[in-house]
Write a protein that holds these residues in place. Structure first.
Motif, PDB file in Angstrom:
ATOM      1  N   LYS A  90       0.812  -1.208   0.000  1.00  0.00           N
ATOM      2  CA  LYS A  90       0.000   0.000   0.000  1.00  0.00           C
ATOM      3  C   LYS A  90       0.850   1.264   0.000  1.00  0.00           C
ATOM      4  CE  LYS A  90      -4.310   1.431   2.024  1.00  0.00           C
ATOM      5  NZ  LYS A  90      -4.951   1.545   3.313  1.00  0.00           N
ATOM      6  N   LYS A  91       1.975   1.180   0.698  1.00  0.00           N
ATOM      7  CA  LYS A  91       2.896   2.318   0.720  1.00  0.00           C
ATOM      8  C   LYS A  91       3.556   2.518  -0.637  1.00  0.00           C
ATOM      9  CE  LYS A  91       4.506   2.375   5.489  1.00  0.00           C
ATOM     10  NZ  LYS A  91       4.054   3.751   5.743  1.00  0.00           N
ATOM     11  N   ASN A  92       3.482   1.502  -1.470  1.00  0.00           N
ATOM     12  CA  ASN A  92       4.168   1.535  -2.756  1.00  0.00           C
ATOM     13  C   ASN A  92       3.218   1.298  -3.914  1.00  0.00           C
ATOM     14  OD1 ASN A  92       7.350   1.517  -2.239  1.00  0.00           O
ATOM     15  ND2 ASN A  92       6.303   0.391  -0.612  1.00  0.00           N
ATOM     16  N   PRO A  93       2.292   2.218  -4.130  1.00  0.00           N
ATOM     17  CA  PRO A  93       1.375   2.037  -5.245  1.00  0.00           C
ATOM     18  C   PRO A  93       2.183   2.070  -6.544  1.00  0.00           C
ATOM     19  CG  PRO A  93       1.209   4.262  -4.380  1.00  0.00           C
ATOM     20  CD  PRO A  93       2.088   3.501  -3.445  1.00  0.00           C
ATOM     21  N   MET A  94       1.662   1.473  -7.581  1.00  0.00           N
ATOM     22  CA  MET A  94       2.341   1.473  -8.880  1.00  0.00           C
ATOM     23  C   MET A  94       3.700   0.795  -8.808  1.00  0.00           C
ATOM     24  SD  MET A  94       0.505   3.149 -11.175  1.00  0.00           S
ATOM     25  CE  MET A  94       1.645   3.833 -12.388  1.00  0.00           C
ATOM     26  N   SER A  95       3.812  -0.182  -7.926  1.00  0.00           N
ATOM     27  CA  SER A  95       5.107  -0.801  -7.712  1.00  0.00           C
ATOM     28  C   SER A  95       5.116  -2.243  -8.197  1.00  0.00           C
ATOM     29  CB  SER A  95       5.396  -0.762  -6.210  1.00  0.00           C
ATOM     30  OG  SER A  95       6.760  -0.716  -6.006  1.00  0.00           O
ATOM     31  N   HIS A  96       6.274  -2.688  -8.605  1.00  0.00           N
ATOM     32  CA  HIS A  96       6.460  -4.101  -8.910  1.00  0.00           C
ATOM     33  C   HIS A  96       6.774  -4.847  -7.618  1.00  0.00           C
ATOM     34  CE1 HIS A  96       6.449  -3.416 -13.228  1.00  0.00           C
ATOM     35  NE2 HIS A  96       7.211  -2.341 -13.007  1.00  0.00           N
ATOM     36  N   VAL A  97       6.360  -6.122  -7.554  1.00  0.00           N
ATOM     37  CA  VAL A  97       6.569  -6.868  -6.319  1.00  0.00           C
ATOM     38  C   VAL A  97       7.347  -8.148  -6.587  1.00  0.00           C
ATOM     39  CG1 VAL A  97       5.458  -8.045  -4.382  1.00  0.00           C
ATOM     40  CG2 VAL A  97       4.432  -5.964  -5.334  1.00  0.00           C
ATOM     41  N   LEU A  98       8.394  -8.340  -5.784  1.00  0.00           N
ATOM     42  CA  LEU A  98       9.218  -9.539  -5.911  1.00  0.00           C
ATOM     43  C   LEU A  98       9.364 -10.153  -4.524  1.00  0.00           C
ATOM     44  CD1 LEU A  98      11.115 -11.182  -7.797  1.00  0.00           C
ATOM     45  CD2 LEU A  98      12.962  -9.661  -7.096  1.00  0.00           C
ATOM     46  N   VAL A  99       9.055 -11.438  -4.385  1.00  0.00           N
ATOM     47  CA  VAL A  99       9.291 -12.078  -3.096  1.00  0.00           C
ATOM     48  C   VAL A  99      10.292 -13.218  -3.300  1.00  0.00           C
ATOM     49  CG1 VAL A  99       7.028 -11.454  -2.170  1.00  0.00           C
ATOM     50  CG2 VAL A  99       7.323 -13.655  -3.260  1.00  0.00           C
ATOM     51  N   MET A 100      11.005 -13.528  -2.225  1.00  0.00           N
ATOM     52  CA  MET A 100      12.035 -14.558  -2.335  1.00  0.00           C
ATOM     53  C   MET A 100      11.843 -15.596  -1.237  1.00  0.00           C
ATOM     54  SD  MET A 100      15.351 -12.313  -3.418  1.00  0.00           S
ATOM     55  CE  MET A 100      15.665 -11.431  -1.921  1.00  0.00           C
ATOM     56  N   SER A 101      12.061 -16.851  -1.597  1.00  0.00           N
ATOM     57  CA  SER A 101      11.890 -17.908  -0.607  1.00  0.00           C
ATOM     58  C   SER A 101      12.986 -18.947  -0.750  1.00  0.00           C
ATOM     59  CB  SER A 101      10.531 -18.583  -0.784  1.00  0.00           C
ATOM     60  OG  SER A 101      10.491 -19.781  -0.032  1.00  0.00           O
ATOM     61  N   ALA A 102      13.448 -19.442   0.389  1.00  0.00           N
ATOM     62  CA  ALA A 102      14.504 -20.454   0.366  1.00  0.00           C
ATOM     63  C   ALA A 102      13.939 -21.844   0.585  1.00  0.00           C
ATOM     64  CB  ALA A 102      15.549 -20.142   1.421  1.00  0.00           C
ATOM     65  N   THR A 103      12.615 -21.950   0.675  1.00  0.00           N
ATOM     66  CA  THR A 103      12.037 -23.273   0.887  1.00  0.00           C
ATOM     67  C   THR A 103      12.084 -24.027  -0.432  1.00  0.00           C
ATOM     68  OG1 THR A 103      10.528 -22.241   2.425  1.00  0.00           O
ATOM     69  CG2 THR A 103      10.032 -24.494   1.785  1.00  0.00           C
ATOM     70  N   PRO A 104      12.944 -25.026  -0.543  1.00  0.00           N
ATOM     71  CA  PRO A 104      13.032 -25.708  -1.827  1.00  0.00           C
ATOM     72  C   PRO A 104      11.850 -26.645  -1.971  1.00  0.00           C
ATOM     73  CG  PRO A 104      14.591 -26.668  -0.273  1.00  0.00           C
ATOM     74  CD  PRO A 104      13.768 -25.668   0.480  1.00  0.00           C
ATOM     75  N   ILE A 105      11.008 -26.379  -2.920  1.00  0.00           N
ATOM     76  CA  ILE A 105       9.892 -27.290  -3.128  1.00  0.00           C
ATOM     77  C   ILE A 105       9.873 -27.737  -4.574  1.00  0.00           C
ATOM     78  CG2 ILE A 105       8.388 -26.534  -1.250  1.00  0.00           C
ATOM     79  CD1 ILE A 105       6.990 -24.726  -3.164  1.00  0.00           C
ATOM     80  N   PRO A 106       9.429 -28.966  -4.778  1.00  0.00           N
ATOM     81  CA  PRO A 106       9.356 -29.467  -6.145  1.00  0.00           C
ATOM     82  C   PRO A 106       8.454 -28.567  -6.984  1.00  0.00           C
ATOM     83  CG  PRO A 106       8.990 -31.235  -4.577  1.00  0.00           C
ATOM     84  CD  PRO A 106       9.009 -29.965  -3.803  1.00  0.00           C
ATOM     85  N   ARG A 107       8.761 -28.519  -8.256  1.00  0.00           N
ATOM     86  CA  ARG A 107       8.053 -27.594  -9.133  1.00  0.00           C
ATOM     87  C   ARG A 107       6.539 -27.799  -9.120  1.00  0.00           C
ATOM     88  NH1 ARG A 107       9.687 -23.739 -12.371  1.00  0.00           N
ATOM     89  NH2 ARG A 107       7.880 -22.978 -13.499  1.00  0.00           N
ATOM     90  N   SER A 108       6.115 -29.064  -9.028  1.00  0.00           N
ATOM     91  CA  SER A 108       4.676 -29.330  -9.044  1.00  0.00           C
ATOM     92  C   SER A 108       3.993 -28.656  -7.857  1.00  0.00           C
ATOM     93  CB  SER A 108       4.419 -30.831  -8.996  1.00  0.00           C
ATOM     94  OG  SER A 108       5.002 -31.389  -7.842  1.00  0.00           O
TER      95      SER A 108
END
Ligand code: ADP
Ligand code: MG
Length: 718
Positions: A405-423
């Motif tokens: 909300k503080k960043n309207p018109m913004s792109h969003v990228l999240v990162m996760s280290a939980t390795p999960i199978p692609r499915s």
């Protein structure tokens, strides 16, 4: 109104009592009944001779009645009815209990298909209470008999009969009401809906059953995928500033290594997303140490190259600090202004940062890195460009929403280290675009892994001494906090089975050894090593305390840190060279992999020792631990974990908030790990469908189905 909506009570023979029983199974209409799939099938098409029975399983036998049934009373009220029947191989005594009436059903000379377990008692073949159907050469008996989930007040026979009448009633409606577009059905050689419903309940053969299942499973995935894709299409309509100037070269010049192919690919995904005026919403999934930070740096650079700002939020102060150290070093050489904003930042400095974030022109701050301090009301961005959330599972949905909300018109990228199978990634993050870093930077050392039992304790202590005297540091991970508590935060991370409470001690039932507790074990280690600094952390400590102790470990003031599973994800302690996991059989493989990723982050040769009484016993527990010894690939380990424990367990014990809350993705027929091929097809079709018709207005039947079947709970969209 379709026949599917017809009240179940309208079915011939379904009175109030049976309707009530159906209601307790969640069945109130004819359609509900048809969707009450069998939980299995009896293989009655495979006829065996009496002699071929193995005494262990039930089989079908075609037998001719030899003797007139006779009833005898035993033990007061019990009646036994017995007769003999034979086939070409032998004869068998058949017994029914308390079913006097069957005397009249089995006339000598009549033939039946029996289904039951033939056992040999005192040299004679016997069978108790088998299922039976009259048999003649011409009778077309079903080869597979459905077995339904039951509830009190309903028998298999009743359900089967009611479903048959429901099928007759709904025969034509089945295909008229089919929601799957015809061209998709044909493209993947899927059977018609009516064929699928008929053959899931009364399969005419194994291959007919397989075809029915394939069709119905496809439908489940397709509707699920459509739900996710339409939700995403909606989110996509959010506008963002298009960052069309994107040049990676300056970044490449200042980092002391070459990007891996996987990093290049992921950065390209991000670049393409950010060029567009619809908001990026992407997750980068990459094993610990796969180098996600530099991908984040690239996204930030692209924003700044377009005169926009970038913000990176990390879950703890230590992580935020580490990111700041890495990134400010890179950015300073690119002339990009970067500041750190955390709870501990002084008031004056905070004010300065607030002002420069909101400033216009040359005074404007380009990049800010921080913790949830970034969410405070003073933080306003003059030109938001990209929002990045690291270790996204550590944040609540509300916190992410505030940042967005503080960043309207913004792109969003999240990162996760939980390795999960692609499915699984598809199913869990279907609302996000997924980029996977499936390559570890070259030259990374392998952490030598050992699986040992208590008899190695002395040698292990010697090894600790050696590591510390050579300047290394040691992590020790225990499953429990105190003697008799596992702790809320830890509990979710442990395998749920087999823990019994014996007196006040938590005993691992499989091995009989008590679960080591962090507090108690750190005392023991402090006694063992009087000249070392030993401390502990666990989930019951205040986060300030946890951070303070963690910071001491980072700075080298603590030699041995005893911890539960709460040790910080992603924290870099290059000096840490030994990771010991107590009661290792209690941890999921993916989690052990994460824990092991805490060491071997510097130049020191590093080791991981898994201590478990299962080490000296062949079995599943040992097999799982040996996987850790033999594999260093997070995805391979996750895949093994998935295969050994099934998706439900896997999802529950993951440390990702989404995974944990989900309690497993629930489908009626589909299994995530078995049906990944179909799942991928269904996702592709759903994607195409939504690309051409984002609100499904051209597919009203589908739209309806998605809105009734697809729930937010099922999707984890938060
Ligand atoms: P994570 O994915 O766990 O967040 P990081 O981004 O912290 O991983 O990277 C781990 C380490 O690997 C860092 O020290 C980083 O400098 C280094 N690294 C990242 N990419 C590469 C690469 N392509 N080649 C060599 N080292 C790299
Ligand atoms: Mg990281």
């Amino acid at each position: 109104m379709s026949v599917f909506d017809t009240d179940i009570k309208k079915l011939y023979g379904v009175g109030p009592a049976r309707a009530a029983a159906y209601a307790s199974l969640g069945i109130s209409s004819v359609g509900d009944l048809l969707l009450h799939y069998p939980r299995g099938y009896e293989d009655r098409g495979n006829i065996k001779l009496i002699e071929e029975a193995d005494g262990l399983s039930k089989y079908a036998h075609i037998l001719t009645v030899a003797t007139q049934p006779k009833s005898v009373r035993v033990k007061g009220r019990m009646t036994l009815t017995k007769f003999r029947a034979y086939d070409d191989s032998a004869s068998c005594e058949i017994t029914f209990f308390n079913q006097d009436y069957i005397k009249n059903l089995f006339a000598p000379g009549a033939t039946f298909r029996f289904y039951g377990k033939v056992e040999k008692k005192a040299g004679r073949y016997v069978m108790s209470s088998p299922a039976y159907e009259p048999y003649t050469e011409e009778s077309e008996l079903l080869p597979l008999i459905p077995v339904y989930p039951l509830t009190e007040g309903i028998t298999q026979k009743q359900i089967a009969k009611d479903i048959r009448s429901a099928m007759i009633l709904a025969a034509t409606d089945c295909d008229e009401g089919d929601v799957l577009p015809e061209e998709i059905r044909r493209r993947h050689s899927l059977c018609t809906y009516s064929y699928a419903i008929k053959n899931i309940h009364t399969p005419s053969s194994f291959s007919a059953l397989a075809a029915a299942k394939k069709r119905l499973i496809f439908d489940e995935f397709f509707i699920f995928a459509l739900g996710l894709c339409t939700a995403r299409a909606e989110a996509k309509r959010a506008l963002a500033y298009p960052c069309t100037r994107s040049d990676l070269r300056p970044l490449k010049k200042v980092i002391p290594y070459e990007l891996t192919g996987a990093q290049e690919r992921v950065i390209e995904d991000v670049r393409v997303d950010m060029c567009s005026d619809s908001a990026m919403s992407r997750i980068i999934i990459g094993d610990v140490g796969s180098g996600k930070t530099v991908c984040a740096a690239a996204a930030m650079l692209f924003a700044v190259q377009n005169g926009r700002q970038a913000v990176l939020m990390a879950p703890t102060e230590i992580l935020a600090r580490q990111h700041y150290l890495t990134l400010s070093d890179i950015f300073s050489r690119l002339g990009i202004r970067c500041e750190l904003l955390i709870g501990a930042t002084g008031a004056a400095q905070k004010k300065k940062i607030y002002a420069s974030l909101a400033a216009e022109g040359d005074d404007r701050l380009d990049v800010v890195i921080g913790t949830h301090a970034l969410l405070s009301s003073g933080v306003e961005f003059a030109a938001p460009g990209v929002v990045i959330v690291d270790e996204q599972h550590r944040f609540g949905a509300a916190q992410r929403a505030v940042l967005a909300k503080k960043n309207p018109m913004s792109h969003v990228l999240v990162m996760s280290a939980t390795p999960i199978p692609r499915s699984l990634a598809l199913a869990l993050y279907g609302d996000l675009d997924v980029s996977v870093i499936d390559e570890i930077p070259p030259g990374r050392q392998r952490v030598d892994t050992f699986v040992v039992d208590e008899s190695y304790r002395e040698r292990l202590n010697g090894f600790i001494k050696k590591q510390v005297s050579e300047g290394g540091q040691v992590y020790v991970v225990c499953p429990a906090v105190e003697e008799n508590t596992v702790g809320e935060e830890e509990e979710a991370n442990l395998l749920l089975c087999d823990v019994g409470v014996d007196g006040n001690m938590i005993i691992d039932e499989e091995t009989g050894s008590p679960l080591k507790s962090a507090i108690r074990f750190s005392e023991e280690l402090a006694n063992e090593f009087p000249d070392m600094t030993v401390d502990f952390i666990h989930g019951k400590l205040k986060s300030r305390e946890k951070e303070a102790k963690m910071a001491k470990f980072v700075s080298g003031e603590i030699d041995i840190l005893v911890s539960t599973t709460v040790i910080e994800v992603g924290v870099n302690v290059p000096n840490a060279s030994l990771m010991i996991v107590e009661n290792a059989e209690r941890f999921g493989l993916s989690q052990l992999h994460q824990l092991r990723g805490r060491v071997g982050r510097g130049t020191r040769r590093s080791y991981c020792v898994l201590v478990s009484q299962s080490a000296n016993k062949e079995g599943r527990a040992k097999e799982r631990l040996m996987t850790m010894k033999n594999s260093y690939d997070g995805y391979e380990i996750a895949q093994k974990d998935l295969a050994m424990r099934g998706p439900g367990d896997f999802l529950r014990s993951g440390d990702d908030e989404r995974l944990r809350q989900s309690g497993g993705v629930r489908f009626k027929l589909a299994e995530l790990c078995d049906d990944t091929g179909l799942m991928t097809l269904a996702f592709e079709e759903a994607k195409n469908t939504v690309a051409n018709d984002p609100s499904l207005s051209l597919h009203p039947k589908l739209k309806d189905k998605v809105s009734t079947d697809f729930t937010l709970e099922q999707s984890f969209v938060n």
